[in-house]
Design a protein around this motif. Structure first.
Motif, short mmCIF file in Angstrom:
data_model
loop_
_atom_site.label_atom_id
_atom_site.label_comp_id
_atom_site.label_asym_id
_atom_site.label_seq_id
_atom_site.Cartn_x
_atom_site.Cartn_y
_atom_site.Cartn_z
N TRP A 196 6.36 3.78 -3.04
CA TRP A 196 5.34 3.00 -2.35
C TRP A 196 5.74 2.69 -0.91
O TRP A 196 6.90 2.42 -0.62
N GLU A 197 4.74 2.70 -0.03
CA GLU A 197 4.96 2.37 1.38
C GLU A 197 3.74 1.60 1.90
O GLU A 197 2.60 1.91 1.52
N GLU A 198 4.00 0.62 2.74
CA GLU A 198 2.90 -0.18 3.28
C GLU A 198 1.93 0.69 4.07
O GLU A 198 2.33 1.50 4.90
N ASP A 199 0.65 0.50 3.81
CA ASP A 199 -0.41 1.19 4.55
C ASP A 199 -1.03 0.17 5.50
O ASP A 199 -1.89 -0.62 5.11
N ARG A 200 -0.59 0.19 6.75
CA ARG A 200 -1.01 -0.83 7.70
C ARG A 200 -2.48 -0.72 8.09
O ARG A 200 -3.05 -1.66 8.66
N SER A 201 -3.10 0.38 7.78
CA SER A 201 -4.51 0.56 8.14
C SER A 201 -5.45 -0.09 7.14
O SER A 201 -6.67 -0.15 7.36
N ASN A 206 -5.95 -3.38 -7.61
CA ASN A 206 -6.35 -2.09 -7.04
C ASN A 206 -7.81 -1.85 -7.37
O ASN A 206 -8.38 -2.48 -8.26
N ILE A 207 -8.43 -0.97 -6.64
CA ILE A 207 -9.86 -0.69 -6.83
C ILE A 207 -9.99 0.56 -7.69
O ILE A 207 -9.66 1.67 -7.26
N THR A 208 -10.47 0.36 -8.91
CA THR A 208 -10.64 1.48 -9.85
C THR A 208 -11.54 1.05 -10.99
O THR A 208 -11.52 -0.12 -11.41
N THR A 240 -1.35 -3.75 1.80
CA THR A 240 -1.79 -2.66 0.95
C THR A 240 -0.71 -1.58 0.97
O THR A 240 -0.20 -1.23 2.04
N TYR A 241 -0.35 -1.11 -0.21
CA TYR A 241 0.66 -0.05 -0.34
C TYR A 241 0.01 1.22 -0.86
O TYR A 241 -0.98 1.17 -1.60
N VAL A 242 0.57 2.35 -0.48
CA VAL A 242 0.04 3.64 -0.92
C VAL A 242 1.21 4.51 -1.38
O VAL A 242 2.32 4.43 -0.84
N ASN A 243 0.97 5.33 -2.41
CA ASN A 243 2.01 6.27 -2.84
C ASN A 243 1.63 7.69 -2.42
O ASN A 243 0.59 7.91 -1.77
N ILE A 276 -2.34 0.04 -3.90
CA ILE A 276 -2.18 -1.26 -4.56
C ILE A 276 -2.24 -2.33 -3.48
O ILE A 276 -1.61 -2.20 -2.42
N MET A 277 -3.00 -3.39 -3.75
CA MET A 277 -3.08 -4.51 -2.82
C MET A 277 -2.22 -5.66 -3.33
O MET A 277 -2.30 -6.04 -4.50
N LEU A 278 -1.40 -6.19 -2.45
CA LEU A 278 -0.49 -7.28 -2.77
C LEU A 278 -0.84 -8.50 -1.93
O LEU A 278 -0.99 -8.40 -0.72
N SER A 279 -1.01 -9.63 -2.60
CA SER A 279 -1.27 -10.88 -1.89
C SER A 279 -0.32 -11.94 -2.43
O SER A 279 -0.26 -12.16 -3.64
#
Length: 228
Positions: free
Chosen positions: A52-57, A192-194, A82-85, A91-94
């Motif tokens: 996983w890596e942070e998706d700054r967009s 996450n949105i699914t 928000t992280y993306v693989n 995955i959204m983390l708050s």
């Protein structure tokens, strides 16, 4: 008759004095947050771990519980990422951290957060989430708005213990109060949105486990709520 009234009045006064004494006796004075290193969310939560890596967009995709002014009043710090693989799954983390959990400064739970923004929120179910740090007491629900379907896993760490709901938060706060302590609290929310709810929860579990595994032991125990 007068004697009876005097006796009743005396009993009421004694009861009121007893309640006042009990309230004073359990009034907490020491903040747990002041007894350990300060929590810095941006530094504590790695921006890259496992696959996983942070998706700054994609920061705007994370649902915030209320206005920034209200967040600043309740919490010492908040973090939304928000992280993306490599497969493009997100995955959204708050995370919201409050250093002073008095009755007038309490965490906001996702059900009210999403519901207040027009989402239909499903019934919340409590459970245990196995992780590298141990089992975490979590709650799971699902929020829907138009075509957006968002499975949610969350838990609250009060002091050093994970709890799944507001009732458990109150119980733990009272236990700390009897010790003269004011606990801090960390609200952890992963979503996450699914439309595949079960698959979404499985992906969230993988994400949470890899995130905790990437932390130093002390931070891992804190965010998992297994430190005490």
């Amino acid at each position: 008759m007068i004697k009876r009234l005097n006796a009743v009045s005396l009993a009421i006064c004694v009861g009121m004095l007893g309640a006042a004494w009990a309230t004073h006796a359990i009034t907490p004075t020491v903040r747990i947050a002041d007894t350990r290193p300060q929590i810095r969310l941006a530094e504590s939560i790695p921006a890259k771990f496992g696959e996983w890596e942070e998706d700054r967009s994609q920061v705007a995709a994370v649902i915030n519980p209320t206005t920034q002014a209200e967040l600043d009043k309740i919490y010492a710090e908040t973090l939304s990422r928000t992280y993306v693989n490599q497969r493009g799954e997100r995955i959204m983390l708050s995370i919201a951290y409050g250093s002073n959990q008095r009755d007038d400064l309490a965490v906001h739970f996702p059900e009210g957060c999403y519901g207040g923004q027009g989402f239909a929120v499903a019934q919340t179910v409590a459970g245990e989430l196995p992780t590298v740090a141990g089992k975490i007491n979590v709650s799971r629900t699902e929020a829907k708005l138009n075509s957006r379907i968002e499975p949610i896993t969350y838990w609250v760490v009060v002091g050093e213990r994970s709890v799944p709901n507001s009732w458990e938060v109150k119980k733990i706060k009272l236990q700390y109060a009897f010790k003269g302590l004011i606990p801090d609290a960390t609200l952890m929310r992963v979503s996450n949105i699914t439309a595949d709810r079960d698959g979404g929860y499985q992906l969230q579990q993988q994400f949470i486990n890899e995130m905790l595994a990437a932390m130093p032991v002390a931070l891992r125990n804190h965010f998992a709520g297994v430190g005490g």
